[in-house]
Design a protein around this motif. Sequence first.
Motif, PDB file in Angstrom:
ATOM      1  N   VAL A 189     -84.917  11.301   5.370  1.00 18.28           N
ATOM      2  CA  VAL A 189     -85.497  12.346   4.530  1.00 18.28           C
ATOM      3  C   VAL A 189     -84.949  12.178   3.120  1.00 18.28           C
ATOM      4  O   VAL A 189     -83.732  12.248   2.920  1.00 18.28           O
ATOM      5  CB  VAL A 189     -85.179  13.748   5.093  1.00 18.28           C
ATOM      6  CG1 VAL A 189     -85.759  14.820   4.191  1.00 18.28           C
ATOM      7  CG2 VAL A 189     -85.702  13.888   6.508  1.00 18.28           C
ATOM      8  N   ARG A 225     -91.954  12.398  -7.978  1.00 21.17           N
ATOM      9  CA  ARG A 225     -92.525  12.054  -6.687  1.00 21.17           C
ATOM     10  C   ARG A 225     -92.071  10.656  -6.271  1.00 21.17           C
ATOM     11  O   ARG A 225     -91.768   9.819  -7.109  1.00 21.17           O
ATOM     12  CB  ARG A 225     -94.048  12.120  -6.728  1.00 21.17           C
ATOM     13  CG  ARG A 225     -94.658  11.110  -7.657  1.00 21.17           C
ATOM     14  CD  ARG A 225     -96.090  11.452  -8.011  1.00 21.17           C
ATOM     15  NE  ARG A 225     -96.719  10.433  -8.792  1.00 21.17           N
ATOM     16  CZ  ARG A 225     -96.504  10.207 -10.075  1.00 21.17           C
ATOM     17  NH1 ARG A 225     -95.644  10.943 -10.727  1.00 21.17           N
ATOM     18  NH2 ARG A 225     -97.137   9.254 -10.721  1.00 21.17           N
ATOM     19  N   VAL A 226     -92.037  10.430  -4.981  1.00 25.25           N
ATOM     20  CA  VAL A 226     -91.711   9.119  -4.432  1.00 25.25           C
ATOM     21  C   VAL A 226     -93.024   8.367  -4.274  1.00 25.25           C
ATOM     22  O   VAL A 226     -93.899   8.789  -3.524  1.00 25.25           O
ATOM     23  CB  VAL A 226     -90.985   9.247  -3.076  1.00 25.25           C
ATOM     24  CG1 VAL A 226     -90.757   7.881  -2.467  1.00 25.25           C
ATOM     25  CG2 VAL A 226     -89.662   9.972  -3.247  1.00 25.25           C
ATOM     26  N   THR A 227     -93.175   7.271  -5.020  1.00 22.61           N
ATOM     27  CA  THR A 227     -94.430   6.526  -4.969  1.00 22.61           C
ATOM     28  C   THR A 227     -94.429   5.470  -3.878  1.00 22.61           C
ATOM     29  O   THR A 227     -95.482   5.104  -3.382  1.00 22.61           O
ATOM     30  CB  THR A 227     -94.735   5.859  -6.320  1.00 22.61           C
ATOM     31  OG1 THR A 227     -93.629   5.044  -6.686  1.00 22.61           O
ATOM     32  CG2 THR A 227     -94.994   6.901  -7.381  1.00 22.61           C
ATOM     33  N   SER A 228     -93.261   4.977  -3.524  1.00 21.50           N
ATOM     34  CA  SER A 228     -93.192   4.021  -2.421  1.00 21.50           C
ATOM     35  C   SER A 228     -91.877   4.213  -1.692  1.00 21.50           C
ATOM     36  O   SER A 228     -90.832   4.400  -2.311  1.00 21.50           O
ATOM     37  CB  SER A 228     -93.318   2.577  -2.917  1.00 21.50           C
ATOM     38  OG  SER A 228     -92.213   2.242  -3.718  1.00 21.50           O
ATOM     39  N   ALA A 229     -91.955   4.196  -0.378  1.00 20.54           N
ATOM     40  CA  ALA A 229     -90.760   4.302   0.457  1.00 20.54           C
ATOM     41  C   ALA A 229     -91.044   3.552   1.752  1.00 20.54           C
ATOM     42  O   ALA A 229     -92.103   3.720   2.350  1.00 20.54           O
ATOM     43  CB  ALA A 229     -90.419   5.753   0.744  1.00 20.54           C
ATOM     44  N   ARG A 242     -85.425   8.583  11.441  1.00 19.33           N
ATOM     45  CA  ARG A 242     -86.089   9.255  10.317  1.00 19.33           C
ATOM     46  C   ARG A 242     -85.129   9.235   9.139  1.00 19.33           C
ATOM     47  O   ARG A 242     -83.921   9.352   9.310  1.00 19.33           O
ATOM     48  CB  ARG A 242     -86.379  10.724  10.630  1.00 19.33           C
ATOM     49  CG  ARG A 242     -87.504  10.979  11.536  1.00 19.33           C
ATOM     50  CD  ARG A 242     -87.788  12.467  11.688  1.00 19.33           C
ATOM     51  NE  ARG A 242     -86.643  13.196  12.210  1.00 19.33           N
ATOM     52  CZ  ARG A 242     -86.126  14.303  11.673  1.00 19.33           C
ATOM     53  NH1 ARG A 242     -86.646  14.821  10.593  1.00 19.33           N
ATOM     54  NH2 ARG A 242     -85.096  14.906  12.220  1.00 19.33           N
ATOM     55  N   LEU A 246     -88.719  15.277  -0.996  1.00 22.55           N
ATOM     56  CA  LEU A 246     -89.873  14.572  -1.537  1.00 22.55           C
ATOM     57  C   LEU A 246     -90.641  13.786  -0.485  1.00 22.55           C
ATOM     58  O   LEU A 246     -91.865  13.698  -0.546  1.00 22.55           O
ATOM     59  CB  LEU A 246     -89.443  13.620  -2.652  1.00 22.55           C
ATOM     60  CG  LEU A 246     -88.759  14.246  -3.860  1.00 22.55           C
ATOM     61  CD1 LEU A 246     -88.377  13.159  -4.844  1.00 22.55           C
ATOM     62  CD2 LEU A 246     -89.660  15.266  -4.515  1.00 22.55           C
ATOM     63  N   ARG A 247     -89.947  13.188   0.475  1.00 25.50           N
ATOM     64  CA  ARG A 247     -90.630  12.306   1.423  1.00 25.50           C
ATOM     65  C   ARG A 247     -89.788  12.165   2.678  1.00 25.50           C
ATOM     66  O   ARG A 247     -88.565  12.199   2.634  1.00 25.50           O
ATOM     67  CB  ARG A 247     -90.833  10.947   0.776  1.00 25.50           C
ATOM     68  CG  ARG A 247     -91.415   9.846   1.589  1.00 25.50           C
ATOM     69  CD  ARG A 247     -92.928   9.870   1.732  1.00 25.50           C
ATOM     70  NE  ARG A 247     -93.673   9.829   0.501  1.00 25.50           N
ATOM     71  CZ  ARG A 247     -94.199   8.745  -0.037  1.00 25.50           C
ATOM     72  NH1 ARG A 247     -94.029   7.580   0.533  1.00 25.50           N
ATOM     73  NH2 ARG A 247     -94.895   8.819  -1.140  1.00 25.50           N
ATOM     74  N   GLN A 248     -90.468  11.950   3.782  1.00 21.42           N
ATOM     75  CA  GLN A 248     -89.825  11.595   5.047  1.00 21.42           C
ATOM     76  C   GLN A 248     -90.464  10.315   5.536  1.00 21.42           C
ATOM     77  O   GLN A 248     -91.684  10.204   5.581  1.00 21.42           O
ATOM     78  CB  GLN A 248     -90.014  12.700   6.082  1.00 21.42           C
ATOM     79  CG  GLN A 248     -89.507  12.323   7.460  1.00 21.42           C
ATOM     80  CD  GLN A 248     -89.662  13.443   8.446  1.00 21.42           C
ATOM     81  OE1 GLN A 248     -89.103  14.501   8.251  1.00 21.42           O
ATOM     82  NE2 GLN A 248     -90.420  13.210   9.501  1.00 21.42           N
ATOM     83  N   VAL A 249     -89.641   9.340   5.897  1.00 21.26           N
ATOM     84  CA  VAL A 249     -90.144   8.086   6.450  1.00 21.26           C
ATOM     85  C   VAL A 249     -89.562   7.916   7.845  1.00 21.26           C
ATOM     86  O   VAL A 249     -88.464   8.390   8.135  1.00 21.26           O
ATOM     87  CB  VAL A 249     -89.811   6.873   5.547  1.00 21.26           C
ATOM     88  CG1 VAL A 249     -90.604   6.922   4.269  1.00 21.26           C
ATOM     89  CG2 VAL A 249     -88.343   6.813   5.233  1.00 21.26           C
ATOM     90  N   ALA A 277     -86.842   2.909  -1.871  1.00 18.90           N
ATOM     91  CA  ALA A 277     -87.689   3.971  -2.417  1.00 18.90           C
ATOM     92  C   ALA A 277     -87.786   3.826  -3.927  1.00 18.90           C
ATOM     93  O   ALA A 277     -86.864   3.349  -4.582  1.00 18.90           O
ATOM     94  CB  ALA A 277     -87.119   5.341  -2.062  1.00 18.90           C
TER      95      ALA A 277
END
Length: 129
Positions: A111, A43-47, A109, A119-122, A60
Motif C-alpha cells: 500500500v 498520483r501514482v502513475t505507475s506501480a 500486497r 494513493l495505490r495498492q498493488v 513506483a
Amino acid sequence: MVRPSPTLRPLLLAGLLLPLLVGCRYTYLPLIPAPAEVALPTRVTSAALTREGGALVLRARVEGRFEPGYLSVAWFDSGRELGRDSVYLDAAQREATFRLEAPEAGAYRAVLAFGGNVLRQVELYEVEP
C-alpha cells in the motif's frame, strides 16, 4: 387605408423583424478563452510489484504537483503486516524502488501513501489468498 399586396406581406414582415434578428448573434468577447490552469493532484502513475529471487520489489512513479515529502509503503502478506518503508521524493526525484525480503510464496500486497493519503495498492498473488 391601403393594404399591401399578398406578395409584399412576407417582405414587410421580414423588414419589421430584421432589427430583432440582427440582435440575436454571438457577441461574447474574447472569442478565444484564456487557457485553463489545471493543478492535478498527486498520483501514482505507475506501480509494479514483482519477485526478484527471494525478495519482493516495488517500483513506483509519482506525478502531479506536490510538496517534497515521503512516499511510504506498508507490506502485507494476506492480512498480516510484514513491514514499512519510505523514500523521500521531490521535483527532481519522482521514482522510488522498495525491496522486502520474502523467501516464501504468498499473497502479497503493498500500500503506497504520500502525505498521509493512500494513493495505490498493488498485489502479487503467488498462492490463493
